[in-house]
Design a protein around this motif. Sequence first.
Motif, PDB file in Angstrom:
ATOM      1  N   GLN A 432    -107.416  82.466   9.414  1.00 15.86           N
ATOM      2  CA  GLN A 432    -108.267  82.344  10.594  1.00 15.86           C
ATOM      3  C   GLN A 432    -108.528  80.868  10.851  1.00 15.86           C
ATOM      4  OE1 GLN A 432    -111.666  85.139  10.999  1.00 15.86           O
ATOM      5  NE2 GLN A 432    -111.190  85.757   8.896  1.00 15.86           N
ATOM      6  N   GLN A 433    -108.718  80.547  12.113  1.00 16.43           N
ATOM      7  CA  GLN A 433    -109.023  79.161  12.461  1.00 16.43           C
ATOM      8  C   GLN A 433    -110.523  78.930  12.342  1.00 16.43           C
ATOM      9  OE1 GLN A 433    -106.783  76.757  15.437  1.00 16.43           O
ATOM     10  NE2 GLN A 433    -108.681  76.886  16.613  1.00 16.43           N
ATOM     11  N   VAL A 434    -110.885  77.932  11.560  1.00 15.19           N
ATOM     12  CA  VAL A 434    -112.286  77.564  11.336  1.00 15.19           C
ATOM     13  C   VAL A 434    -112.473  76.138  11.833  1.00 15.19           C
ATOM     14  CG1 VAL A 434    -114.094  77.194   9.620  1.00 15.19           C
ATOM     15  CG2 VAL A 434    -112.474  79.088   9.342  1.00 15.19           C
ATOM     16  N   CYS A 435    -113.400  75.963  12.766  1.00 15.70           N
ATOM     17  CA  CYS A 435    -113.618  74.647  13.365  1.00 15.70           C
ATOM     18  C   CYS A 435    -115.019  74.139  13.057  1.00 15.70           C
ATOM     19  CB  CYS A 435    -113.429  74.705  14.876  1.00 15.70           C
ATOM     20  SG  CYS A 435    -111.770  75.211  15.392  1.00 15.70           S
ATOM     21  N   VAL A 470    -105.311  71.496  11.300  1.00 15.44           N
ATOM     22  CA  VAL A 470    -104.412  71.807  12.415  1.00 15.44           C
ATOM     23  C   VAL A 470    -104.713  70.988  13.669  1.00 15.44           C
ATOM     24  CG1 VAL A 470    -103.889  74.137  11.631  1.00 15.44           C
ATOM     25  CG2 VAL A 470    -105.852  73.774  13.124  1.00 15.44           C
ATOM     26  N   SER A 471    -105.933  70.518  13.837  1.00 19.42           N
ATOM     27  CA  SER A 471    -106.258  69.716  15.018  1.00 19.42           C
ATOM     28  C   SER A 471    -107.537  68.925  14.752  1.00 19.42           C
ATOM     29  CB  SER A 471    -106.436  70.618  16.252  1.00 19.42           C
ATOM     30  OG  SER A 471    -107.598  71.423  16.136  1.00 19.42           O
ATOM     31  N   PRO A 472    -107.720  67.824  15.530  1.00 20.34           N
ATOM     32  CA  PRO A 472    -106.924  67.348  16.668  1.00 20.34           C
ATOM     33  C   PRO A 472    -105.670  66.604  16.208  1.00 20.34           C
ATOM     34  CG  PRO A 472    -108.791  65.893  16.304  1.00 20.34           C
ATOM     35  CD  PRO A 472    -108.955  67.027  15.340  1.00 20.34           C
ATOM     36  N   PRO A 473    -104.690  66.471  17.073  1.00 21.75           N
ATOM     37  CA  PRO A 473    -103.449  65.781  16.713  1.00 21.75           C
ATOM     38  C   PRO A 473    -103.724  64.339  16.284  1.00 21.75           C
ATOM     39  CG  PRO A 473    -103.199  66.970  18.783  1.00 21.75           C
ATOM     40  CD  PRO A 473    -104.653  67.005  18.450  1.00 21.75           C
TER      41      PRO A 473
END
Length: 551
Positions: A432-435, A470-473
Amino acid sequence: MLVACGGGSGAKPPPEAGKVSGTVTYDAVPAVKSEGLDYTATRSLPVRGAVVEAFSKTETLGSTVTDAQGKYSLVLPPGREIQIRVQARLLREGKEGAWSVAIRDNTKPGYTAVPTNAPIYAMESKPLSVPREGMLLDLHAASGWIGSNATGGYTGARAAAPFSVLDQVYGAMQRFLVVAPDLNFPHLDIYWSENNRSSEGEPENGDIGTSHFNPEGPAPGLYILGKADVDTDEYDTGVVVHEWGHYVEARISRSDSVGGQHGEGDKLDMRVAWGEGWGNGLAGIVRNDPLYVDTSGRNQQDSFFFDVSAPPAPPNDAAWYNEAAMQYFIYQLAQQPGGFETTLAILRNEQKHTPAFTSIFPFGAALAKRLADSAVIGNVNTLLASIGTPTLDELDDWGGPASYTIPAVPPALAKPYMRFDAPPAGTPATPQQVCVSNLLGEDYNKLDQGRFLRLEAPSAGTYRLSASLVSPPGFTSKAHIWLSRQGEPIQEDDDAVESVLEAGTYTAFLVDTVLSNGGDDDEDEDGGAAAPANTRVCYQVSFERISAGAL
């Protein structure tokens, strides 16, 4: 050592051979909102529960404690040369309702060697000979202040200061014992000094930063400011009880708070919001005074204040992540029939053992199960709605339908927890994406700086929780993860944690190492550039069992 003011009335009680008795008092200086300390309104209050000793040059001849009116009585050998000493110390032994509190000087040499051997403040009488017919001997701890509020100053020993701190703790414990007479209070050292100031450094030099509770290390306890003309807290009764509240939460209940700076309008880590709101609300409850006043400045004539009985108003959000909202909830709940008794029962039981992190959510979930009176339930639901928190029938330990808005582009909605259920061993986990972000505050203890994870391990085995950026680039950083269960740490590391776990529910907290150092404008802890404002960082997070087997 402090010298007692006066030394006795000289009046004689009914004859009793060798009896020395009297009353112990101290100067109480009121803290007035928007005005500071009002020395002209100083009044004499009893020193309650303090240890009183009669001693000679070679031995201690007797000891007792003062009662709720500050009175003491000792029967001593007539004709002996003695002094009476009153310690800034509370001591009550027994199976129920026990306590042990000492006010110590952290700037004396004893603190550096062994902090718990730092000297305890005390005041002593002049030497006297015990009369055969007995005598009255009153002792008074004076503030040491002479003159008006504007032009006066401390010209004598500040004997009253440690006894003022002591009396706030005594009063708070009495309020608890009314509803929980079986409660025992773990030992507490409180470090106060007229050299304690609001600068960072070593406590033995008086550099304590601010009044605070230190739960760990070689010198745990409360540290209270005392530097005149800068910031003194010995008469700021709300501040003293607030810090004592942190001790109660940590020692009698459970605190998962990460501490840190907090103030008006802050959107806080829910653990911090709850802990600070608890301290503020408790200060209003046990003192029967909702005004919290903190004085400082020249002659202690500056102050700020707030009213814990008032609902949160801008810039404070009416929300579960706001300190003002939490203090309002805690204070108003105590005004309900049985409210404080229920609060303390939950803190000692459900809140202490919740599988989630400590916040209003597990507290509210426990409250829903304990309340039976329909009128009180209705009042509490109204109260919860007024602070943007789900009602009793909606709450669970994990927040139920609670959420918050992240001001990203476009705005994003986040729940307090993200849940991860580990698949069977050998089955790939679904990431899962966790921000996390600094969009709601740059300090590590602000809302959205970290994310709370609920982890479900279906059976015993070795589990791995991992995070990949995964981000930000182009952003260079890494995650840091704390793994825990019911508030007890299991493991922490960068990028991933791996541990043998029993079947059950666990918690984790994930931060970005660059973002969480946002209070530093120059570099992060690894030497890289600090994150710019309005940064949101996302990770792919997986929770998987990498081997099965019983523990």
